[in-house]
Scaffold this active site. Structure first.
Site, PDB file in Angstrom:
ATOM      1  N   HIS A 217       0.748  -1.262   0.000  1.00  0.00           N
ATOM      2  CA  HIS A 217       0.193   0.017   0.014  1.00  0.00           C
ATOM      3  C   HIS A 217       0.877   1.433  -0.003  1.00  0.00           C
ATOM      4  O   HIS A 217       0.860   2.088  -0.892  1.00  0.00           O
ATOM      5  CB  HIS A 217      -1.080   0.052   1.016  1.00  0.00           C
ATOM      6  CG  HIS A 217      -1.727   1.056   1.382  1.00  0.00           C
ATOM      7  ND1 HIS A 217      -1.463   2.337   2.121  1.00  0.00           N
ATOM      8  CD2 HIS A 217      -3.051   1.531   0.742  1.00  0.00           C
ATOM      9  CE1 HIS A 217      -2.611   3.122   1.894  1.00  0.00           C
ATOM     10  NE2 HIS A 217      -3.339   2.620   0.968  1.00  0.00           N
ATOM     11  N   GLU A 257      -3.808  -4.726   9.521  1.00  0.00           N
ATOM     12  CA  GLU A 257      -4.014  -3.885   8.301  1.00  0.00           C
ATOM     13  C   GLU A 257      -3.185  -2.630   8.177  1.00  0.00           C
ATOM     14  O   GLU A 257      -3.470  -1.625   8.526  1.00  0.00           O
ATOM     15  CB  GLU A 257      -5.531  -3.572   8.300  1.00  0.00           C
ATOM     16  CG  GLU A 257      -6.301  -4.493   7.882  1.00  0.00           C
ATOM     17  CD  GLU A 257      -7.768  -4.191   7.677  1.00  0.00           C
ATOM     18  OE1 GLU A 257      -8.103  -3.361   7.349  1.00  0.00           O
ATOM     19  OE2 GLU A 257      -8.668  -5.066   8.192  1.00  0.00           O
ATOM     20  N   HIS A 259      -1.055   0.572   6.953  1.00  0.00           N
ATOM     21  CA  HIS A 259      -1.288   1.497   5.784  1.00  0.00           C
ATOM     22  C   HIS A 259      -0.140   2.492   5.503  1.00  0.00           C
ATOM     23  O   HIS A 259       0.597   2.387   5.348  1.00  0.00           O
ATOM     24  CB  HIS A 259      -2.613   2.268   6.189  1.00  0.00           C
ATOM     25  CG  HIS A 259      -3.977   1.464   5.716  1.00  0.00           C
ATOM     26  ND1 HIS A 259      -4.092   1.131   4.507  1.00  0.00           N
ATOM     27  CD2 HIS A 259      -4.728   0.822   6.360  1.00  0.00           C
ATOM     28  CE1 HIS A 259      -5.269   0.208   4.434  1.00  0.00           C
ATOM     29  NE2 HIS A 259      -5.692   0.099   5.659  1.00  0.00           N
TER      30      HIS A 259
END
Length: 284
Positions: A217, A257, A259
């Site tokens: 990402h 997760e 980022h």
């Protein structure tokens, strides 16, 4: 590696001039400041629907951040937070400080990029329809780099908004994160499971990750010319050297997760985990 609890929805990371680390909590319209001594403060913005996202350092060490409600946010050296409206009613996402005390931003759903001057004047420029301009980064030579997620391309911008694009060799790479390097820029191909590098001459190198479904990402360039990259789907981060070889790998809590990522002055990396923490990876 250590993790500091900050609350769910952590997304962007910014490091202030005083060494404090800031992150955005998207769902609740909040920011969190983590001081060097480990103390944290949670700060509500003027609207719970503000959706703060990407943070970046300004030209004088202050911080700016994009807001999903159509504003750019500013954090000055005293920690005072203000907001600035934009010309177009669309969603700002990527943001970076550019040459001549300008601030650049993307309108991810508006097919435009914008430039804000030091006096707060905003001007916006079109990019190809449906290209989904995503993240931005400025090189030391003044080159402005950006990713065009749905155009499968990386681009450069002139100070007048003129765009030059470079299509990726791999189809459906869907680039998102980008960070200038001494000889170009690193970028993340979330759709292809690859990290890429584009040279100042436009030459593109692609480095497949061991797990092609890891969904890289964000990227942040390291002092040796390599980069850290967050792997959203595999809850991990990897460090690549300039030749694209993985030289370090960190695994976060399952379902973390990751980022945003930013590099501190001491070479350590900070990563925002959407599950609710800021991870600190010591310099190796």
């Amino acid at each position: 590696m250590t993790e500091h609890e900050v609350g769910p929805g952590a997304y962007g990371v910014g490091i202030a001039a005083d060494g404090a680390v800031w992150t955005s909590l998207v769902p609740g319209g909040e920011l969190v400041r983590l001081d060097p001594d480990g103390r944290s403060a949670r700060i509500e913005l003027d609207s719970p629907q503000s959706r703060p996202m990407v943070l970046t350092s300004g030209t004088d060490g202050d911080l700016w951040f994009s807001r999903g409600d159509g504003f750019l946010g500013h954090i000055d050296h005293a920690g005072t937070i203000s907001s600035h409206p934009l010309t177009t009613s669309a969603t700002p996402y990527g943001i970076c400080a550019g040459p001549e005390q300008t601030l650049w931003y993307t309108l991810v759903d508006g097919d435009r990029v914008g430039r804000m001057t030091a006096d707060g004047h905003a001007e916006e420029f079109p990019v190809p329809a449906g290209s989904m301009p995503s993240l931005l980064s400025a090189g030391a030579d003044g080159t402005l780099w950006l990713t065009l997620n749905q155009a499968n391309a990386v681009g450069t911008l002139s100070l007048t908004g003129a765009l030059t694009t470079y299509e990726l060799p791999t189809a459906d790479g869907a680039p998102v994160g980008i960070c200038a390097s001494p000889d170009g820029a690193w970028f993340a191909e979330i759709g292809a499971g690859q990290i890429g590098h584009i040279g100042i001459d436009g030459a593109i190198e692609e480095f497949p990750l061991p797990d092609r479904s890891s969904k890289p990402h964000a990227v942040a360039t390291t002092s040796d010319g390599g980069c850290w990259a967050t792997l959203w789907a595999s809850s991990s981060a990897v460090r690549l050297d300039r030749q694209g070889r993985i030289v370090d790998e960190v695994h976060f809590t399952t379902g973390g997760e990751p980022h945003g990522v930013a590099i501190a002055a001491d070479g350590s990396a900070w990563v925002a985990l959407q599950a609710g923490s800021l991870a600190h990876i010591a310099a190796g």
